[in-house]
Design an enzyme around this catalytic site. Structure first.
Site, PDB file in Angstrom:
ATOM      1  N   TYR A 250       0.567  -1.377   0.000  1.00  0.00           N
ATOM      2  CA  TYR A 250       0.255   0.011  -0.103  1.00  0.00           C
ATOM      3  C   TYR A 250       0.892   1.550  -0.342  1.00  0.00           C
ATOM      4  O   TYR A 250       1.521   1.112   1.027  1.00  0.00           O
ATOM      5  CB  TYR A 250      -1.284   0.258   1.149  1.00  0.00           C
ATOM      6  CG  TYR A 250      -1.967   1.211   2.142  1.00  0.00           C
ATOM      7  CD1 TYR A 250      -2.831   1.140   0.484  1.00  0.00           C
ATOM      8  CD2 TYR A 250      -1.416   1.743   2.637  1.00  0.00           C
ATOM      9  CE1 TYR A 250      -3.817   2.270   0.452  1.00  0.00           C
ATOM     10  CE2 TYR A 250      -2.185   3.242   2.525  1.00  0.00           C
ATOM     11  CZ  TYR A 250      -3.928   3.194   1.684  1.00  0.00           C
ATOM     12  OH  TYR A 250      -4.600   4.254   1.959  1.00  0.00           O
TER      13      TYR A 250
ATOM     14  N   ASP B 198       9.604   3.292  -0.038  1.00  0.00           N
ATOM     15  CA  ASP B 198       7.856   2.920   0.541  1.00  0.00           C
ATOM     16  C   ASP B 198       8.373   2.834   1.623  1.00  0.00           C
ATOM     17  O   ASP B 198       7.986   2.022   2.910  1.00  0.00           O
ATOM     18  CB  ASP B 198       6.676   2.858   0.254  1.00  0.00           C
ATOM     19  CG  ASP B 198       5.481   3.620   1.161  1.00  0.00           C
ATOM     20  OD1 ASP B 198       5.771   4.016   2.049  1.00  0.00           O
ATOM     21  OD2 ASP B 198       4.813   3.766   0.366  1.00  0.00           O
TER      22      ASP B 198
ATOM     23  N   LYS C 279       4.244   8.431   9.325  1.00  0.00           N
ATOM     24  CA  LYS C 279       4.426   8.173  10.845  1.00  0.00           C
ATOM     25  C   LYS C 279       4.963   8.601  11.629  1.00  0.00           C
ATOM     26  O   LYS C 279       5.093   9.917  12.234  1.00  0.00           O
ATOM     27  CB  LYS C 279       3.765   6.336  10.155  1.00  0.00           C
ATOM     28  CG  LYS C 279       2.535   5.968   9.396  1.00  0.00           C
ATOM     29  CD  LYS C 279       2.581   4.794   9.164  1.00  0.00           C
ATOM     30  CE  LYS C 279       1.982   4.037   8.400  1.00  0.00           C
ATOM     31  NZ  LYS C 279      -0.252   4.384   8.180  1.00  0.00           N
TER      32      LYS C 279
HETATM   33  N1  PLP Z   1       2.919   3.732   2.577  1.00  0.00           N
HETATM   34  C1  PLP Z   1       3.096   3.219   3.424  1.00  0.00           C
HETATM   35  C2  PLP Z   1       3.734   1.893   3.465  1.00  0.00           C
HETATM   36  C3  PLP Z   1       1.805   2.809   4.351  1.00  0.00           C
HETATM   37  O1  PLP Z   1       1.609   1.598   4.736  1.00  0.00           O
HETATM   38  C4  PLP Z   1       0.792   4.303   4.218  1.00  0.00           C
HETATM   39  C5  PLP Z   1      -0.008   3.859   5.309  1.00  0.00           C
HETATM   40  O2  PLP Z   1      -0.690   2.934   6.005  1.00  0.00           O
HETATM   41  C6  PLP Z   1       0.790   5.172   3.968  1.00  0.00           C
HETATM   42  C7  PLP Z   1       1.551   4.983   2.694  1.00  0.00           C
HETATM   43  C8  PLP Z   1      -0.243   5.791   3.293  1.00  0.00           C
HETATM   44  O3  PLP Z   1      -0.226   7.122   4.541  1.00  0.00           O
HETATM   45  P1  PLP Z   1      -0.785   8.146   5.187  1.00  0.00           P
HETATM   46  O4  PLP Z   1      -2.118   6.774   5.323  1.00  0.00           O
HETATM   47  O5  PLP Z   1      -0.489   8.664   5.987  1.00  0.00           O
HETATM   48  O6  PLP Z   1      -1.195   8.683   3.648  1.00  0.00           O
END
Ligand code: PLP
Length: 430
Positions: free
Chosen positions: A147, A242, A270
Site C-alpha cells: 500500500y 516506501d 507515521k
Molecule cells: N505507505 C505505506 C507503506 C503505508 O503503510 C501508508 C499508510 O498506512 C501509506 C503509505 C499512506 O500513509 P498515510 O495514511 O499517512 O497517507
C-alpha cells in the site's frame, strides 16, 4: 461481537454513522473486516488506550505505526504545547523544519535532500511524479498487497482490494489513470525481470514496501531486494522505498539500514510526525533538485512543515536517537511472537506469527505468508474470533488480518505477559 460493555461506543458509532460515511474517517477503523463496533477512544498513555466506556486496552495499533514511544510521551507532549504557544502555522520557513530535515538526512543517509509533506499518501504520490519527471518515463512497478496511500495510480492490488491486474481497486479511478501501473507478486524477481524486458526504457521506477506491512508483515528475502536494484539500474529506472511504516521503526535508518541498501528515493510518514500529520520524501540531490522551486516538478502544501507537527517529529526522532531502542523492541516482539506460537500449538490452531523488528502479524495459516496471494489464503474468520477474544480481554490488535501490529517502547514485560495470557485464553476456546 464480544461481551464487553460498549454502550457509549455503540451510541457514538450510531451517531457517527449518521454524519460520517461508515462512521469513521478512515475505513479500517470501522471494524468491517472483523465485525462489531469499534471502541471510541477517550484517552491514551504509554501502551494503554481507554475507551469511551472506561475500558482499558493494551494497544498494538499505535495509531497504525506512529506511536513508537507510546502514547502521550512527555517530551513529545511538551514540545507540541511549547510550539503551539508560539503560533500554529505561519506559511513561512522555520528553524525547526531545517533541524528536522537535517536530522532525517543524517539518520537516513540515502536522503541528501528531503521535502516535508502532510501524509504518507502525499509522500508516495509526489515521489512518483518526481520519478516520472526525472526519468522521463510514464510506467512504474509496484507489488500486489503493498500500500502506498490512496492516490489514483497506486490503487491497483493495494492491500485487500479488487484482485484484477491493472484494474483500479476503487470506483472513481478511471482505468486510464492506472494504465501505467504494473502490479507484480511480491518477491517475484522473474516477474520483475519480464516486466523490464517487455517495457524496457519505459519504467520510471520500482516502488515497494521494503518490509511489507499492508498485507500483514512479510519480510522479503534479501536476494529479492538486491535483484530489484540490479534489474532497475540496468534499465535506468529508480528504486523507491516506501518506508512510511518501516522508517525509524526497524532501525534508526529504517529498512534500508537493516538491509544495507541505498534506494534512489524514499517515502516517510507515521513516526516522522510523532503522531501528528507529516510525510516526507527524499533522495539523491540531482533527483530532488528537480522539485519546485529549484526545478520544474510542482509540489506544494499550505501546512507542509507545520511547526507543531515538526516539533512532535523532532522530539520523537531525538528520543529514538537517545534511546536506540530497536534491539529491545525486537526482543519484546520476539517474546510476544513466541508466546502466541506456544498458545496456538497447545490448542492445535495453525498460525504463522511473522515479525520484523517491532512489527508483527498473527496469520491464521498453515504455511508462511510470502506474498499477497498467500496472505489472502488465511482464515479470516479465525482471525476475527481471535481479534474479538483479545479485545474482550483488553488487548487491542489491528482490526484486520492484512495489517501490521506495532510494539512501542512503552510495552513492558507486564503488558507482554498479559497479552500472552489473553492469547492462551482466547485460543483455548477455538
Ligand atoms: N505507505 C505505506 C507503506 C503505508 O503503510 C501508508 C499508510 O498506512 C501509506 C503509505 C499512506 O500513509 P498515510 O495514511 O499517512 O497517507
Amino acid at each position: 461481537m464480544d461481551g464487553r460493555d460498549a454502550k457509549r461506543s455503540e451510541e457514538l458509532f450510531r451517531k457517527a454513522s449518521r454524519c460520517m460515511p461508515g462512521g469513521v474517517n478512515s475505513p479500517v477503523r470501522a471494524f468491517r473486516s472483523v465485525g462489531g463496533t469499534p471502541p471510541f477512544i477517550a484517552s491514551a498513555s504509554g501502551c494503554k488506550l481507554v475507551d469511551a466506556d472506561g475500558r482499558e486496552y493494551i494497544d498494538y495499533v499505535g495509531s497504525f505505526g506512529p506511536m513508537i514511544l507510546g502514547h502521550a510521551y512527555p517530551q513529545v507532549v511538551s514540545a507540541i504545547c511549547e510550539a503551539a504557544s508560539r503560533g500554529t502555522s505561519y506559511g513561512a520557513p522555520t528553524e525547526a523544519e531545517v533541524e528536522l530535515a537535517e536530522l532525517i538526512c543524517s539518520l537516513v543517509p540515502s536522503l541528501e535532500r528531503v521535502r516535508l509533506v502532510n501524509s504518507g499518501t502525499e509522500a508516495a504520490m509526489s515521489a512518483l511524479r518526481l520519478a516520472r519527471a526525472f526519468s522521463g518515463r510514464p510506467m512504474f512497478i509496484k507489488f500486489d498487497g503493498c500500500y502506498h496511500g490512496h492516490s489514483d495510480p497506486f490503487l491497483v492490488q493495494a492491500g485487500s482490494g479488487v484482485a484484477t491486474l491493472n484494474l483500479p481497486d476503487s470506483p472513481g479511478v478511471p482505468p486510464e489513470f492506472t494504465a501505467h501501473t504494473i502490479s507484480l507478486p511480491y518477491q517475484d524477481t522473474d516477474a520483475v525481470g519480464r516486466a523490464f524486458e517487455k517495457f524496457s526504457g519505459r519504467i520510471a521506477g520500482v516502488f515497494l514496501e521494503p518490509v511489507a506491512g499492508n498485507m500483514g508483515v512479510v519480510a522479503p528475502e534479501k536476494s529479492f531486494l538486491a535483484r530489484l536494484f540490479e534489474l532497475a539500474e540496468a534499465d535506468g529506472a529508480l528504486v523507491v522505498f516506501d518506508e512510511v511504516m518501516t522508517g525509524f521503526r526497524l532501525a534508526k535508518g529504517g529498512a534500508q539500514e537493516l538491509f544495507g541498501l541505498r534506494p534512489h528515493l524514499t517515502c516517510l510518514g507515521k513516526i516522522v510526525g510523532g503522531g501528528l500529520p507529516i510525510g516526507a520524501f527524499g533522495g539523491r540531490k540531482e533527483i530532488m533538485s528537480q522539485l519546485a522551486p529549484e526545478g520544474p516538478v510542482y509540489q506544494a502544501g499550505t501546512l507542509s512543515g507545520n511547526p507543531i507537527a515538526v516539533s512532535a517529529g523532532l522530539a520523537t526522532l531525538r528520543a529514538l536517537v537517545e534511546q536506540d531502542p530497536f534491539e529491545r523492541l525486537e526482543r519484546i516482539t520476539a517474546d510476544l511472537a513466541e508466546g502466541f506460537r506456544e498458545a496456538a500449538a497447545a490448542n492445535g490452531v495453525p498460525i504463522q506469527v511473522q515479525a520484523c523488528g517491532s512489527m508483527f502479524t498473527v496469520f491464521f495459516a498453515g504455511e508462511p505468508v510470502l506474498d499477497f496471494a498467500s496472505a489472502k489464503k488465511c482464515d479470516t474468520r479465525q482471525f476475527s474470533r481471535f481479534f474479538h477474544g483479545m479485545l474482550e480481554r483488553g488487548v487491542y490488535l489491528a482490526p484486520s488480518q492484512f495489517e501490521a501490529c506495532f510494539v512501542s517502547t512503552a510495552h513492558d514485560s507486564e503488558a507482554v505477559s498479559r497479552t500472552i495470557r489473553a492469547a492462551q485464553e482466547t485460543l483455548a476456546l477455538f
